[in-house]
Design an enzyme around this catalytic site. Structure first.
Site, short mmCIF file in Angstrom:
data_model
loop_
_atom_site.label_atom_id
_atom_site.label_comp_id
_atom_site.label_asym_id
_atom_site.label_seq_id
_atom_site.Cartn_x
_atom_site.Cartn_y
_atom_site.Cartn_z
CB VAL A 187 -0.94 0.06 1.24
CG1 VAL A 187 -1.88 1.29 1.19
CG2 VAL A 187 -1.84 -1.25 1.22
CG ASP A 188 3.46 2.40 3.33
OD1 ASP A 188 2.59 3.34 3.16
OD2 ASP A 188 4.20 2.07 4.16
#
Length: 414
Positions: A187-188
């Site tokens: 997600v990062d």
């Protein structure tokens, strides 16, 4: 091993973003990943860090980079992964003098990236509205867990949390096991890439309008957007997908299979590939069987077909299967550990390992950018910097004298 080696400070002409200046107030991963990509593309990236502390990931070790004598330094491998092609300046912007320095840097910048909590920079006069008054052309990318609006806006956001809240963990892991996160902070990383897309789009818009803008980028939004076909499956059917291990909800066979010495991946994407696969397995009749001949039929009958395949694949080694299946045009491959990845002939041929001379001594290994551009190639100009490595040079560029910088340092501002 084939690799690319570049000394710290060595430059190649004409990166795609040459002349673009990025002020990076972010830390951890999503923001630094975005600024690293921009730096790889030729932008000048100034990373602002806390004096004496720096980016949190500087302490996220072991492992630690070794110096020229093979001894461990204080440079964490995690930090090295996301901070090349940047200069590091230490400024304490909780102090008025530090705020003034950041504003002066922002006035000269094209892009600012930050990942503080919503409203966190306003008290320092470093929010978008304040800096827009200083530099109307500034593109200000704000990365948060949940965005600038909504009931969760004030909450902190971390990759693991968002993998859970955004649905990814509900579809990752064994069918009867516990929810599972991905092996890296996807997600990062995806948020960082969306950040790059956003700022590049804003740069193009600025060419037409002459004005910058703020980009409101939330990890939750990115996670939900990247559910892709799984989100579409739910939106079309009304049924929430569940965990299926390594199998695919829409394609069969598309998973790992046991072999005599481990496992292999088979990724059959169409019916002709399945016919070829069935032939290599010694069952060409499966290709014409109405229960297996088409992908919808294979999906409907996966509980019968997959065990039949799994009864056959342990009879040969992974290498033997991969050789036979590749010859038949069936997408397949081994499941490599990361050490094997960097020894893979294709990875070596693509020079995906790079080495950069590091200020701490020795060289810092890293992974090459996947962007291969014929006219404006990626360059590895700077190894990830040590904390405050370029403070004097950056502040000197603002017109501060050596005595003024020394005074700021004595007062803990830099």
């Amino acid at each position: 091993m084939t690799e690319t080696t570049m000394a710290d400070g060595e430059k190649t002409a004409g990166g795609a973003l040459a002349g673009i200046k990025v002020l990076d107030l972010s830390r951890i991963l999503a923001g630094p990943w975005a600024s690293q990509v921009l730096g790889d593309l030729g932008a000048e990236v100034i990373k602002v860090e806390r004096p004496g502390e720096g980016d949190d990931t500087r302490k996220w070790g072991p492992p630690w980079l070794a110096d020229g004598a093979g001894e461990p330094t204080d440079q964490a491998a995690y930090y090295l992964a996301a901070n090349r092609n940047k200069t590091s300046v230490t400024i304490d912007f909780t102090k008025p003098e530090g705020q003034a320095l950041v504003r002066r840097l922002a006035a000269q910048s094209d892009i600012l990236i930050e990942n503080y909590k919503v409203g966190g920079l306003a008290k320092y006069g470093l929010d978008y509205d304040s800096l827009k008054a200083v530099n109307p052309r500034l593109i200000y990318c704000s990365i948060t867990g949940f965005g600038q609006t909504g009931p969760y806006a004030a909450r902190p956001g971390y990759d693991l949390l968002l993998q859970g809240m955004g649905g990814l963990m509900s579809i990752t892991g064994p069918k009867d096991g516990r929810p599972q996160r991905a092996g890296v902070a996807v997600v990062d990383l995806l948020t960082g890439l969306y950040g790059v897309v956003g700022v590049l789009a804003a740069l193009a818009a600025r060419e037409r309008t002459g004005e910058g803008q703020q980009i409101d980028l939330a990890l939750l939004d990115v996670e939900v957007a990247c559910l892709a076909n799984q989100a579409s499956n739910f939106l079309v059917s009304g049924v929430s997908p569940g965990r299926m291990g390594n199998t695919h909800p829409n394609i069969v066979p598309y998973q790992e299979f046991p072999t005599a010495d481990g496992f292999m991946i088979v990724a059959v994407g169409n019916d002709s590939q399945f016919r070829a696969f069935a032939g290599v397995l010694g069952h060409p009749e499966w290709g014409g069987d109405p229960a297996y001949a088409t992908n919808p039929a294979r999906v409907a009958n996966r509980d019968v077909l997959v065990p039949l395949i799994e009864a056959l694949t342990p009879m040969r080694t992974t290498q033997a299967w991969v050789g036979a299946l590749e010859a038949a045009g069936v997408p397949c491959g081994p499941i490599n550990v990361i050490g094997e990845v960097f020894d893979d002939p294709q990875v070596r041929a693509r020079a995906l390992r790079v080495e950069m001379a590091h200020e701490a001594g020795g060289t810092a290994p890293g992974v090459a950018s996947p962007l291969r551009m014929s006219g404006t190639p990626v360059a590895y100009r700077h190894a990830p910097p040590v904390l405050g490595q370029h403070t004097d040079a950056v502040l000197g560029g603002l017109g501060l004298s050596a005595d003024e910088i020394a005074e700021l340092r004595a007062r803990g501002v830099v």
